[in-house]
Scaffold this active site. Structure first.
Site, short mmCIF file in Angstrom:
data_model
loop_
_atom_site.label_atom_id
_atom_site.label_comp_id
_atom_site.label_asym_id
_atom_site.label_seq_id
_atom_site.Cartn_x
_atom_site.Cartn_y
_atom_site.Cartn_z
N GLY B 123 0.82 -1.21 0.00
CA GLY B 123 0.00 0.00 0.00
C GLY B 123 0.85 1.25 0.00
O GLY B 123 1.05 1.88 1.05
N SER B 157 -1.89 -3.89 -6.11
CA SER B 157 -1.98 -5.22 -6.69
C SER B 157 -2.36 -6.22 -5.61
O SER B 157 -1.89 -6.12 -4.47
CB SER B 157 -0.64 -5.65 -7.30
OG SER B 157 -0.23 -4.71 -8.26
N GLU B 243 12.38 -4.66 -4.59
CA GLU B 243 11.44 -4.80 -5.71
C GLU B 243 12.20 -4.77 -7.03
O GLU B 243 12.00 -5.60 -7.89
CB GLU B 243 10.39 -3.70 -5.68
CG GLU B 243 9.45 -3.77 -6.88
CD GLU B 243 8.26 -2.83 -6.75
OE1 GLU B 243 7.14 -3.32 -6.84
OE2 GLU B 243 8.46 -1.61 -6.57
C1 LIG Z 1 1.03 -3.16 -13.03
C2 LIG Z 1 1.17 -2.20 -11.89
C3 LIG Z 1 1.19 -2.67 -10.60
C4 LIG Z 1 1.28 -1.80 -9.52
N1 LIG Z 1 1.25 -2.31 -8.25
C5 LIG Z 1 1.30 -1.45 -7.20
C6 LIG Z 1 1.19 -1.95 -5.87
O1 LIG Z 1 1.03 -3.15 -5.66
N2 LIG Z 1 1.24 -1.08 -4.84
C7 LIG Z 1 1.42 0.27 -5.05
O2 LIG Z 1 1.50 1.00 -4.08
N3 LIG Z 1 1.51 0.78 -6.30
C8 LIG Z 1 1.45 -0.05 -7.38
N4 LIG Z 1 1.52 0.46 -8.66
C9 LIG Z 1 1.60 1.90 -8.83
C10 LIG Z 1 2.91 2.40 -9.42
O3 LIG Z 1 3.95 2.33 -8.49
C11 LIG Z 1 2.66 3.82 -9.93
O4 LIG Z 1 1.72 3.73 -10.97
C12 LIG Z 1 3.91 4.46 -10.46
O5 LIG Z 1 4.85 4.70 -9.45
C13 LIG Z 1 3.58 5.78 -11.18
O6 LIG Z 1 2.78 6.62 -10.42
P1 LIG Z 1 1.43 7.23 -11.02
O7 LIG Z 1 0.63 6.11 -11.53
O8 LIG Z 1 0.84 8.13 -10.03
O9 LIG Z 1 1.89 8.07 -12.27
P2 LIG Z 1 2.49 9.55 -12.25
O10 LIG Z 1 3.53 9.65 -11.21
O11 LIG Z 1 1.40 10.53 -12.25
O12 LIG Z 1 3.20 9.55 -13.66
C14 LIG Z 1 2.54 9.86 -14.89
C15 LIG Z 1 3.60 10.14 -15.93
O13 LIG Z 1 4.41 11.24 -15.50
C16 LIG Z 1 5.76 10.88 -15.47
N5 LIG Z 1 6.44 11.55 -14.37
C17 LIG Z 1 6.03 11.74 -13.10
N6 LIG Z 1 6.96 12.34 -12.37
C18 LIG Z 1 8.01 12.55 -13.18
C19 LIG Z 1 9.29 13.11 -13.02
N7 LIG Z 1 9.75 13.59 -11.84
N8 LIG Z 1 10.11 13.11 -14.09
C20 LIG Z 1 9.69 12.62 -15.29
N9 LIG Z 1 8.51 12.09 -15.49
C21 LIG Z 1 7.68 12.04 -14.45
C22 LIG Z 1 5.75 9.37 -15.28
O14 LIG Z 1 6.94 8.78 -15.74
C23 LIG Z 1 4.56 8.97 -16.10
O15 LIG Z 1 4.93 8.86 -17.45
C24 LIG Z 1 1.39 -0.40 -9.74
C25 LIG Z 1 1.38 0.07 -11.06
C26 LIG Z 1 1.25 -0.80 -12.12
C27 LIG Z 1 1.20 -0.25 -13.51
#
Ligand SMILES: Cc1cc2nc3c(=O)[nH]c(=O)nc-3n(C[C@H](O)[C@H](O)[C@H](O)COP(=O)(O)OP(=O)(O)OC[C@H]3O[C@@H](n4cnc5c(N)ncnc54)[C@H](O)[C@@H]3O)c2cc1C
Lengths: 365, 394
Positions: B123, B157, B243
């Protein structure tokens, strides 16, 4: 289990890099380019080769019995890597790698004599290998009696050499003197001014000696050449990335170093992320050459082809990181750009190498 | 360079092989939870899982030895079965507990987690905190011997299949961003905690599970904090490190399946492998696959010699995830119009396997630190490039 360099190999690498940084800085490369523009037929810089001989680099692949250091192809790849890093103008590929490998595989008394002379660096041997993998312009060498006729394209390290090693077909290998009657060598300038390629026109050239049933010798020569060339390209890429990172820290726009802009950072990150695994593949290919010869051909094809693809991206990206100055002669980056652009097509272009890799695995046609 | 493992390791490899021949179960995907646990327990008894975890915490208690790990992975791969379980408890929580947990936490959680009796979810992410994880807002307020958690997690997940969650929550309201976070263990069946599944792009192409988790004054004892209060960010970084290590892929196996597909699949009466264009792409992918394979051996050597790998140690996630996606892309191109078939359509290939592979590969490009975040890390930590300046306060 140790996928890495030995202490001796690290020492070799450090010694050579320090030597090259000191003795072949980029203005020496530039001066050499200018010299060749003035006097295209002079070819190889013998003074530099002699200094590399003092460090033992000319005899890396010459067996100890012939006064070389009898090291492995991985050692030779490290030398090639350092030379590519410095864009050093040397005939190492032909005279330091391909000729010694061909000669030591032949193991005839003539070949052993030749190896002894190569190890000292006083004798330089060019190699004509292009027709082994790509025939253009009706090139090809043949024997009539014991004289060589025909044409060879893009011979390596032959301009200014003492002798030339000529594969004739796939199983005979001839050595001819550079000054032999009937031999006309014409320098074919490439964009890369750091090494010499040439056309050889042979009209009844007498051989110094001829080896028959030299098929495996020719194969090993080409294989070693490909791996060393991949290492040279790798070294050049390392240098381009290092220069880009340094430039990005230095150059300021919008009131901050351009390296703090994410677009620039990501260009650099992509370059290094694509390049680091290539190092592992090149080293593995070199290791296979000595330790796992059955695997070596596939690894050599892939290392050279994949390295060339990565290098093209890096050469373009590194130039872009530099902006307008990257496009100038003065900035020097183009020496590496042109080195890898030429390497890309020596000893096999990527697409044909991949066809070769597929054929080795009985894929397809 | 010496790629021999040596006689004692060859003997170990033989042992693993013999074990797998004797005990390897059939299709695990269809096995019951009990059968899966029994298989994990058997692996632990023989030392092929939880190998270096002390016996008092339910492990096998062997000395750490990277080569043993590699050999076990290779042999389980070869036998076509999973070693242990790839879920987040064993790969992320257990190493964190071993490093930072209390004696009681270790005794209570590690054994059942390794045996698959307790399933964990991670989480971390929130609607407003993804890449910028430290901006997370889910609060935990001290209340006697407990914390009361309120807020929301997302992209969690397997939350709907888990008994426990390891979570990052804000315990110190007034502390700076990174200093106010704690690492907390939360039972998923706690009153006030609600899991709402999200449908993923992969639909039912694979066993995906993606959720939102809502907290409304969820009560958790203070003793469930791992490490010290307010040090959750530091502790989470150890978890993230684990991880990234566990995201290594079996690229070679995928490539072999791709090559087989190209021999089997025909178009206009000719196998795909006979097309020079497809074959060229297969060769490009083979070169990338091999370079990652030997890159892993080089990194392993650095670990064995305790030498820092430098920037080379930061590139594998970025390269492997993209490679995996690109391999699926070629497979789909080779199958052409049949590659798009789905839902048991007539002529569907391998139950839509390559479509699923492509989508899951994309998920891994994003999850666990996006490709762009990986590039930031490579550039800043690996190449020492200057950090982004902080935006000026308005
Ligand atoms: C298959 C899958 C499984 C997952 N499982 C888990 C889980 O079990 N537990 C959990 O807690 N999370 C989980 N996640 C979440 C995952 O860790 C986040 O989706 C990821 O860290 C990106 O965060 P966000 O989705 O908020 O995207 P955002 O951070 O909003 O990113 C959107 C876009 O902006 C870009 N971006 C953001 N900040 C920057 C920066 N500083 N520089 C350049 N580009 C940037 C990103 O690269 C991306 O292209 C999972 C995600 C996926 C896809």
């Amino acid at each position: 289990m140790d996928f890495g360099l030995s202490e001796d190999q690290r020492l070799l690498d450090e010694t050579l890099r320090a030597f090259l940084a000191d003795r072949v800085p980029i203005d020496v490369v530039r001066a050499e380019r200018d010299r060749l523009l003035e006097a295209p037929e002079t070819g190889i810089d013998r003074a530099l080769w002699a200094r590399l001989a003092e460090l033992g680099m000319t005899g890396v692949l010459v067996p100890e019995e012939q006064d070389g250091s009898g090291l492995s192809l991985l050692d030779a790849a490290l030398v090639a890597q350092a030379l590519g890093h410095a864009v050093a103008p040397t005939p190492f590929l032909a005279s330091g790698v391909m000729a010694p490998v061909a000669l030591r595989t032949l193991a005839t008394p003539e070949a052993e004599g030749e190896l002894r002379a190569l190890a000292t660096g006083e004798r330089i041997v060019g190699v004509a290998a292009t027709e082994l993998f790509a025939v253009r312009e009706d090139a090809g060498l043949r024997l009539e009696g014991d004289r060589v006729h025909g044409k060879a394209m893009m011979a390596l390290g032959g301009v200014g050499a003492d002798a030339l090693l000529l594969p004739i077909g796939r199983d005979r290998l001839a050595l001819v003197a550079a000054e032999a009657p009937g031999l006309t060598q014409t320098r074919l300038a490439t964009v890369d001014a750091t090494r010499c390629t040439s056309e050889l026109l042979c009209e009844g050239v007498p051989v110094l000696w001829l080896a028959r049933e030299a098929g495996s010798s020719i194969e090993r020569m080409l294989l070693a050449g490909r791996i060393a060339l991949a290492a040279d390209t790798f070294g050049a890429c390392e240098a381009m990335i290092a220069r880009s990172v340094a430039y990005a820290a230095d150059r300021t726009q919008f009131g901050r170093p351009i390296g703090s802009f994410q677009a620039v950072k990501h260009m650099c990150a992509e370059m290094i992320a694509d390049l680091e695994p290539v190092r592992s593949l090149v080293w593995y290919a070199a290791h296979c050459f000595d330790a796992l010869p059955d695997e070596a051909p596939l690894m050599a094809h892939h290392a050279l082809a994949h390295g060339a693809e990565v290098a093209r991206e890096i050469a373009s990206t590194a130039t872009q990181v530099h902006g307008g100055v990257g496009w100038t002669d003065e900035q020097n980056l183009h020496f590496w750009f042109k080195r890898v652009a030429t390497n890309r097509h020596l000893l096999g272009s990527p697409t044909s190498l991949r066809e070769g890799a597929a054929a080795l695995q009985d894929f397809g046609a | 360079m010496d790629l021999e493992y040596g006689a004692e390791y060859d003997a170990f490899r033989e042992e693993v092989r013999a074990f797998l021949e004797a005990h390897k179960p059939g299709n695990l995907a269809e096995a019951s939870a009990e059968d899966r646990s029994a298989w994990l327990t058997k692996q632990i008894e023989h030392g092929y899982w939880a190998r270096t975890i002390p016996t008092e915490y339910g492990g096998y208690g062997a000395e750490p030895n990277l080569l043993h790990t590699i050999i076990m992975d290779e042999e389980f791969n070869r036998a076509g079965t999973l070693r242990g379980t790839p879920s987040q408890g064993p790969s992320m929580l257990v190493p964190t507990l071993l490093e930072h947990g209390t004696e009681e936490q270790k005794r209570r959680w590690i054994g059942p987690t390794m045996r698959g009796e307790v399933i964990w979810c991670q989480g971390y992410s929130e609607p407003g905190a993804g890449s910028d994880l430290a901006s997370l807002q889910t609060r935990a307020v001290a209340d006697g011997d407990d914390f009361l958690i309120s807020g929301q997690k997302i992209w969690t997940s397997t939350a709907d299949k888990s008994q426990m969650m390891f979570a990052l929550v804000r315990t110190e309201a007034d502390a700076p961003k990174h200093a106010g976070i704690s690492y907390l263990l939360v039972p998923v069946d706690s009153p006030g905690l609600e899991v709402r599944p999200l449908r993923t792009m992969a639909g039912d192409l694979g066993p995906s599970s993606f959720n939102q988790v809502f907290f409304d004054e969820v009560r958790v004892p203070r003793s469930n904090v791992v490490g010290r209060r307010g040090e959750g960010w530091k502790i989470a970084n150890t978890t993230l490190k684990h991880e990234r290590n566990s995201l290594s892929s079996n690229a070679e196996g995928t490539w072999m399946r791709l090559a087989k597909l190209m021999r089997d699949e025909t178009m206009n009466g000719v196998p795909a492998i006979a097309s020079p264009v497809y074959r060229d792409r297969l060769m490009q992918l083979q070169a990338r696959m091999l370079s990652m394979k030997y890159h892993a051996l080089r990194m392993l050597t650095c670990a064995l010699k305790e030498e820092p790998p430098g920037v080379a140690g930061l590139v594998a996630k970025l390269e492997n995830c993209q490679l995996s996606f690109d391999m699926a892309a070629l497979a789909l191109d080779v199958m052409g119009e049949l590659g798009a078939l789905y839902d048991h359509a007539k002529y569907e290939r391998a139950r839509g396997h390559w479509q699923a592979h492509s989508m899951f590969a994309l998920g891994l490009i994003i999850g666990g630190g996006t490709a762009q975040i990986q590039k930031n890390i490579i550039a800043e930590r690996g190449l020492g490039m200057p950090r982004e300046p902080k935006p000026a306060k308005a």
